[in-house]
Enzyme design. Sequence first.
Site, PDB file in Angstrom:
ATOM      1  N   SER A   1      10.389   1.974   5.387  1.00 51.28           N
ATOM      2  CA  SER A   1       8.927   1.946   5.499  1.00 51.28           C
ATOM      3  C   SER A   1       8.382   3.247   6.073  1.00 51.28           C
ATOM      4  O   SER A   1       9.075   3.944   6.813  1.00 51.28           O
ATOM      5  CB  SER A   1       8.487   0.801   6.408  1.00 51.28           C
ATOM      6  OG  SER A   1       8.881  -0.411   5.854  1.00 51.28           O
TER       7      SER A   1
ATOM      8  N   ALA B   1     -19.405  -1.008  16.755  1.00 50.49           N
ATOM      9  CA  ALA B   1     -19.119  -2.043  15.745  1.00 50.49           C
ATOM     10  C   ALA B   1     -18.597  -1.430  14.446  1.00 50.49           C
ATOM     11  O   ALA B   1     -18.732  -2.018  13.381  1.00 50.49           O
ATOM     12  CB  ALA B   1     -20.378  -2.868  15.485  1.00 50.49           C
ATOM     13  N   GLY B   2     -17.995  -0.233  14.566  1.00 50.39           N
ATOM     14  CA  GLY B   2     -17.445   0.418  13.366  1.00 50.39           C
ATOM     15  C   GLY B   2     -16.096  -0.164  12.990  1.00 50.39           C
ATOM     16  O   GLY B   2     -15.684  -1.208  13.509  1.00 50.39           O
ATOM     17  N   GLU B   3     -15.413   0.587  12.105  1.00 51.43           N
ATOM     18  CA  GLU B   3     -14.121   0.108  11.585  1.00 51.43           C
ATOM     19  C   GLU B   3     -13.089  -0.041  12.710  1.00 51.43           C
ATOM     20  O   GLU B   3     -12.364  -1.035  12.779  1.00 51.43           O
ATOM     21  CB  GLU B   3     -13.618   1.122  10.563  1.00 51.43           C
ATOM     22  CG  GLU B   3     -12.607   0.551   9.599  1.00 51.43           C
ATOM     23  CD  GLU B   3     -12.162   1.593   8.593  1.00 51.43           C
ATOM     24  OE1 GLU B   3     -10.968   1.623   8.323  1.00 51.43           O
ATOM     25  OE2 GLU B   3     -13.011   2.373   8.117  1.00 51.43           O
TER      26      GLU B   3
ATOM     27  N   GLN C   1       6.061  -9.284   2.822  1.00 48.98           N
ATOM     28  CA  GLN C   1       5.635  -8.831   1.485  1.00 48.98           C
ATOM     29  C   GLN C   1       6.787  -8.941   0.489  1.00 48.98           C
ATOM     30  O   GLN C   1       6.585  -9.339  -0.665  1.00 48.98           O
ATOM     31  CB  GLN C   1       5.148  -7.375   1.570  1.00 48.98           C
ATOM     32  CG  GLN C   1       3.817  -7.247   2.314  1.00 48.98           C
ATOM     33  CD  GLN C   1       3.540  -5.819   2.768  1.00 48.98           C
ATOM     34  OE1 GLN C   1       4.462  -5.033   2.995  1.00 48.98           O
ATOM     35  NE2 GLN C   1       2.270  -5.481   2.928  1.00 48.98           N
TER      36      GLN C   1
ATOM     37  N   GLY D   1       6.659  -4.423  10.496  1.00 48.61           N
ATOM     38  CA  GLY D   1       6.863  -5.867  10.588  1.00 48.61           C
ATOM     39  C   GLY D   1       6.340  -6.628   9.383  1.00 48.61           C
ATOM     40  O   GLY D   1       6.693  -7.779   9.170  1.00 48.61           O
TER      41      GLY D   1
ATOM     42  N   CYS E   1       0.818  -1.211   0.000  1.00 45.47           N
ATOM     43  CA  CYS E   1       0.000   0.000   0.000  1.00 45.47           C
ATOM     44  C   CYS E   1       0.858   1.270   0.000  1.00 45.47           C
ATOM     45  O   CYS E   1       0.363   2.352  -0.292  1.00 45.47           O
ATOM     46  CB  CYS E   1      -0.967  -0.014   1.178  1.00 45.47           C
ATOM     47  SG  CYS E   1      -0.163  -0.357   2.729  1.00 45.47           S
ATOM     48  N   ASN E   2       2.135   1.136   0.327  1.00 44.53           N
ATOM     49  CA  ASN E   2       2.977   2.333   0.370  1.00 44.53           C
ATOM     50  C   ASN E   2       4.071   2.386  -0.681  1.00 44.53           C
ATOM     51  O   ASN E   2       4.839   3.337  -0.707  1.00 44.53           O
ATOM     52  CB  ASN E   2       3.626   2.453   1.758  1.00 44.53           C
ATOM     53  CG  ASN E   2       2.660   3.056   2.738  1.00 44.53           C
ATOM     54  OD1 ASN E   2       1.940   3.986   2.391  1.00 44.53           O
ATOM     55  ND2 ASN E   2       2.605   2.509   3.922  1.00 44.53           N
TER      56      ASN E   2
END
Lengths: 274, 426
Positions: free
Chosen positions: B107, B188-190, B118, B113, B49-50
């Site tokens: 990173s 119960a959100g993200e 990856q 970690g 993702c980065n």
Amino acid sequence: MLQAISILNILMPILYLTTFLAYATDFFNNKINLANSKRIFLLITLFTHFGYLIMRVVEFDHAPITNKFELFTLLASTISFAYFVLELLTDVRGTGLFIIFFSLLFQISSSLFIENIFEVKDILRNPLLGIHVVSALIGHSGITLSAVYGVLFLLLYKRIKSHNYGVIFNKLPNLEILEKMSFYSVVIGYLLFTVSILIGTLWLPSAFPNFNPYDPKIISTVVIWVVYTAGIGAKLIFKWYGKKVIVFSLIGFAVVIISMVSTIIIASSFHQFQ
Amino acid sequence: MNLIGISINHRTSPVGLREALHLSDNEIADLFPLLKDEVLKDGFVLSTCNRTEIFGFPASPEVSHNHLHNTLLKFKPVDEIAENHFQRFISYDSIEHIFRVASGLDSMMLGDGQILGQAKKAYHLSEDMGFAGSLLKKICDVAIKVGKRAISETAIGDGAVTISYAAVQLVEKIFSNLDTKKTLVIGAGETGELAVAHLKNKGAKDVCVVNRTLKRAEGLAAKHGLEVLEFGSFRERLHEFDIIISATSSDTPIVFYDDMAKAIKKRSGNPICITDIAIPRDFDNKVSKIPNVFYNDIDSLNIIVEQNIEKRRNEIPKVEKIIAEELENFHHWYNVLKVVPTIKQLRNYFEELRRDELKKIKNRIIEEDYDKVDDMTRRIMGRLLHYPTMKLRELAENDVETQESVNYSLILKDLYKLDDRQQDEF
């Protein structure tokens, strides 16, 4: 052998100091990792100490229990040994610094003032007295360990509550472990203390013609026993947790210290053998 | 060393562009045929993702970084991307960058970690697709070694550096076994879901969830195997929980001092750890005054995060030392690799001579003597070649520019006409 005993008498505080410094360095210094080597230091110190005690027994023909400075060196070894066993069983290595400090204090005062005594009263060579004293000493070690873990518990408790996440927060084990270690130590200490009291109650009156049930040491011992009985009982019956139990342990330890100071140093007692 | 590479990462471009260029495993597999043969002999593609990075050995001397850009953007066109969004690497700089990435130094979250896993996946994908030569494989192996050493020999990956991990670290400072503790997640959100995932990861088994909208709580419960509590009555059951994590979007507090005071009384003083990561906070902050209630809001958790980031920063020199060591080892290995063919040719030439001479005497002496001569000539040959071989290896290992070892190789080849002989053999 006398010369070797004299050398070891000087060496013992140095060894305890080295071990203490190894534990302190590992605790405070993040850059130097002594997690394994500090344990080796402790092991060497304990082996040397046991050798030193055995040599004293052989040379002077009596257990090192005849005066307070002989008892202090025995106490230093039992505290460190109890800690060593605890560290091996739990693999919690971050608390040794605080325990070995007590061994260091006892050993320094012992090494400074201990004398070479060849002639002792016959009663001091009796095996029952040996069991009575050794169980009392291990009992005291357990109680000391419990108090140290109690203080560490309170320190960490305060740090977490005040969101102070420094070296105490990072290096100490969690509250639950500290509470358990404090409790297990006090239970072991209490049981051996009880054994010591039972032997004392059954055997001392017949062994000592000047036995006095109102002796300050006996009274303080009973007070200590009652405090610990109440604390352990409350924990088991009412499922007390943490602070309350710890406070009981610390009150018990305070009584132990006051009792030691007042009966050994200030008051006269049939419990003194010199 | 003609290894080349390009990298678009958090230092060179905004998140939108990085997202636009992110490649899934399937996409990477589809990109390989475009790279293979015309652009690169072999290589690998790392996409997280980065960062998205392509490294490899050019198929021909004409291939440059531009070919890599063009192939990537042809495969996944992104209009806003310019050349300055890419970092370019060549030769040993490429290797150093690959090592820095594997160790977590490059990173966005220092000491991340996940990056080593990856990177491993990226190398293995290239290998599986037949796109990794022996030299590239060696570079990837060393990169993985660097990543592993960074984790085991330094504290670059230690301590929580996100709020949700900091919350777990704090819980672990109060309780020893999460699997015997009961947990309540409010909301119960993200964020609530992330907290559940972290707790489950750390061994928490008995987890309940409560949410103002029951359906949402049921959805989260079904996904993670949780028990659902009713929002109307959960305050009466607070005493059942050792750990409470709250992350609702409520504008006002939903748990008050009296609720917690009652709960702790019912628990005989057994501790409760509350992590309130909601903004505004879900708990009345006076609850922190109750003995054995450990209350932490987002500010207190941030203290842990900041401290851990600082600790990781202090570990950077140690990781850089590991990278320098491994780069040096690799450099020696690579230089020796270059003189190996010459050593091999020289040894083959001497062996050939030895066999020729042995052949001439084979029928003139008895078998026992022949074996003795065979053995003796082999030893003589070994002794004759020992010092030249060692010298060449030594020069290759110590020679930074490799020029001296190349000169020696050329002299040897010229003296013994090694290249001519090899061509004759073909």
